[in-house]
Design a protein around this motif. Structure first.
Motif, short mmCIF file in Angstrom:
data_model
loop_
_atom_site.label_atom_id
_atom_site.label_comp_id
_atom_site.label_asym_id
_atom_site.label_seq_id
_atom_site.Cartn_x
_atom_site.Cartn_y
_atom_site.Cartn_z
N CYS A 1 3.54 -0.87 -12.72
CA CYS A 1 4.33 -1.88 -12.01
C CYS A 1 5.07 -1.27 -10.82
CB CYS A 1 5.32 -2.55 -12.96
SG CYS A 1 6.46 -1.43 -13.78
N ILE A 2 5.52 -0.02 -10.97
CA ILE A 2 6.19 0.68 -9.87
C ILE A 2 5.16 1.12 -8.83
CG2 ILE A 2 7.53 2.74 -9.25
CD1 ILE A 2 8.84 2.60 -11.99
N THR B 1 0.20 7.31 -1.93
CA THR B 1 0.51 6.69 -3.23
C THR B 1 -0.74 6.25 -3.97
OG1 THR B 1 0.88 4.57 -2.11
CG2 THR B 1 2.81 5.96 -2.49
N LYS C 1 2.35 -0.21 -8.00
CA LYS C 1 1.89 -1.34 -7.19
C LYS C 1 2.80 -1.54 -5.97
CE LYS C 1 1.12 -6.34 -7.40
NZ LYS C 1 1.17 -7.55 -8.27
N HIS C 2 4.10 -1.46 -6.19
CA HIS C 2 5.05 -1.66 -5.09
C HIS C 2 5.05 -0.48 -4.12
CE1 HIS C 2 6.68 -5.39 -6.62
NE2 HIS C 2 6.85 -4.85 -7.81
N LEU C 3 4.88 0.74 -4.64
CA LEU C 3 4.83 1.92 -3.78
C LEU C 3 3.62 1.87 -2.85
CD1 LEU C 3 5.83 4.82 -6.23
CD2 LEU C 3 7.17 3.96 -4.29
N LYS C 4 2.47 1.49 -3.39
CA LYS C 4 1.26 1.40 -2.57
C LYS C 4 1.42 0.33 -1.49
CE LYS C 4 -2.53 1.04 -4.95
NZ LYS C 4 -3.40 0.56 -6.07
N GLN C 5 1.99 -0.80 -1.86
CA GLN C 5 2.19 -1.87 -0.89
C GLN C 5 3.18 -1.45 0.18
OE1 GLN C 5 0.18 -4.52 -1.29
NE2 GLN C 5 0.81 -5.15 0.77
N PHE C 6 4.23 -0.73 -0.23
CA PHE C 6 5.22 -0.24 0.73
C PHE C 6 4.56 0.68 1.75
CE2 PHE C 6 8.23 3.04 2.09
CZ PHE C 6 9.26 2.27 2.61
N ASN D 1 -3.52 -5.45 5.55
CA ASN D 1 -2.11 -5.66 5.27
C ASN D 1 -1.33 -6.13 6.50
OD1 ASN D 1 -0.93 -4.74 2.39
ND2 ASN D 1 -2.85 -3.66 2.85
N ARG E 1 5.90 -3.14 9.02
CA ARG E 1 7.35 -3.28 8.78
C ARG E 1 8.16 -2.70 9.94
NH1 ARG E 1 7.39 -0.96 4.42
NH2 ARG E 1 7.58 -2.71 3.00
N ASN F 1 2.27 -1.12 4.21
CA ASN F 1 3.01 -2.02 5.10
C ASN F 1 3.89 -1.27 6.11
OD1 ASN F 1 2.08 -4.49 4.20
ND2 ASN F 1 3.65 -4.71 2.62
#
Length: 392
Positions: free
Chosen positions: A144-145, A130, A147-152, A179, A159, A155
């Motif tokens: 904004c999308i 990503t 940012k969440h994809l990279k963090q997902f 992370n 997770r 993680n």
């Protein structure tokens, strides 16, 4: 061991990026008498290939999956759901010892299967997928999308409580650790090559003076830096020939169109898709290899395959300063790490064309790559670790 190997790429033939690695990893596993069950998208002659590699292949058939397929991003998002179902179905009859995933996409399925099957999961990240999307236009990938994809993605090991992860670079390992994943369960293995296929060239390349680039030619490969630097080089050196080795993607066609509109006399040619074992023959034609990647966290976390292969055959290289790759190749006389700036990249490429590199320098780097990055060395590290996890 009985291993379930998961990937989102067709196994054979390798299509670029990290896909070549799995062939050599499978060979090492089967040579040690481990039972390999490969879960991957369907591809032609899969039954014959399974016999050739002494493995079981469980193909995903719901839709076509490869790096050039239409609606690729949507298919990538949906693939882990169906891959998980496929593995669970086969696991009703086979007791797997370890689940091993290649790339982030199949790692999503692997993570969920850990809780389904209660067996160890090892994830192998050959890129920060990503992170490359940072080079996409904002309308195509809203930040904004993203940012969440990279963090997902970063993680994923934490997770799903992965037992161990491999990464393609120290830079990517660093980001997983930042992370929250334990540093004791991360190993950077870099990216390798087949030293039997990429041998140091014996003869100097003939005319015309040729700049080569090979790869999958995605958006992050061919942005503003590539376009503007090639145009600038053409103005300064109209005798130079540009050779692109790989499938003519939309991005490559657009790049060529832009450059020829600016300078109709630019000498550019494309080979189209080339089998992995034939790439070196085309690289031998080059005087300089280029890696004009745009800056992104994906690019910085990469250990660029083409850099390894350029170095192996003795080809001087000009690259943007990618942290994951630069760590290994810093201070090599035949490699110039330029800037994320098209004019500087063009000047550095012309400098490389005008430099009379000594064969002894290219030979030394080729030997270093052979000692540290050939697939046998890298795959041994991976399989040794898998065996250790299995015996614990």
């Amino acid at each position: 061991m009985k291993l379930a190997l998961l990937t989102h790429e067709p196994f054979f033939p390798p299509s670029g990026g990290g896909s070549a690695e799995l062939l050599y990893l499978v060979k090492d596993l089967t040579q040690r008498d481990h039972e390999v069950h490969l879960f991957c998208p369907e591809f032609p002659n899969s039954k014959n290939v399974a016999k050739q590699f002494s493995i079981e292949i469980h193909p995903f058939k719901a839709w076509q999956m490869n790096r050039y397929t239409s609606f690729r991003s949507i298919k990538y998002l949906l693939y882990p759901i169906f891959l998980r179902k496929l593995v669970k179905k086969i696991a009703n009859n086979i007791q797997f010892d370890i689940i091993f995933s290649q790339h982030a996409i199949s790692s999503v399925a692997a993570g969920k299967l850990k809780s389904d099957l209660k067996i160890p999961v090892v994830m192998n990240f050959l890129d920060h997928l990503t992170g490359f999307m940072e080079t996409w236009p904002k309308w195509r990938m809203p930040r904004c999308i993203l940012k969440h994809l990279k963090q997902f993605e970063l993680n994923l090991p934490t997770r799903y409580k992965a037992d161990f992860i491999f990464t393609v670079s120290q830079e990517l390992s660093k980001r997983f650790i930042e992370n929250g994943f334990s540093a004791s369960r991360v190993t950077s293995i870099n990216y390798g090559y087949d030293e039997r296929l990429f041998k140091l060239r014996k003869l100097k390349p003939q005319s015309p003076t040729t700049i080569v680039m090979h790869g999958s030619f995605d958006t992050h490969h061919l942005g503003q830096i590539a376009t503007e630097s090639i145009y600038s080089i053409t103005l300064a050196r109209p005798d130079v020939h540009f050779l692109f080795i790989g499938k003519e993607t939309i991005e490559l066609k657009n790049l060529i169109k832009k450059i020829t509109n600016l300078s109709p006399k630019t000498n550019i040619s494309c080979t189209g898709f080339i089998n992995y074992e034939l790439i070196s023959e085309k690289l031998y034609q080059g005087h300089v290899g280029i890696i004009p990647y745009e800056e992104s966290s994906g690019a910085h976390c990469a250990f660029v395959a083409k850099m390894v292969e350029y170095a192996a055959v003795g080809l001087p290289v000009v690259s943007t300063p990618l942290l994951g790759t630069k760590t290994f190749f810093l201070n090599e006389p035949t490699i110039i790490f330029s800037k994320f700036d098209s004019q500087t990249f063009a000047r550095d490429t012309i400098q490389a064309l005008n430099t009379n590199y000594q064969r002894i320098e290219a030979k030394r780097l080729s030997e270093r790559v052979s000692n540290d990055l050939n697939w046998e060395i890298i795959c041994k590290k991976v399989v040794d670790q898998l065996e250790e996890i299995h015996t614990c």
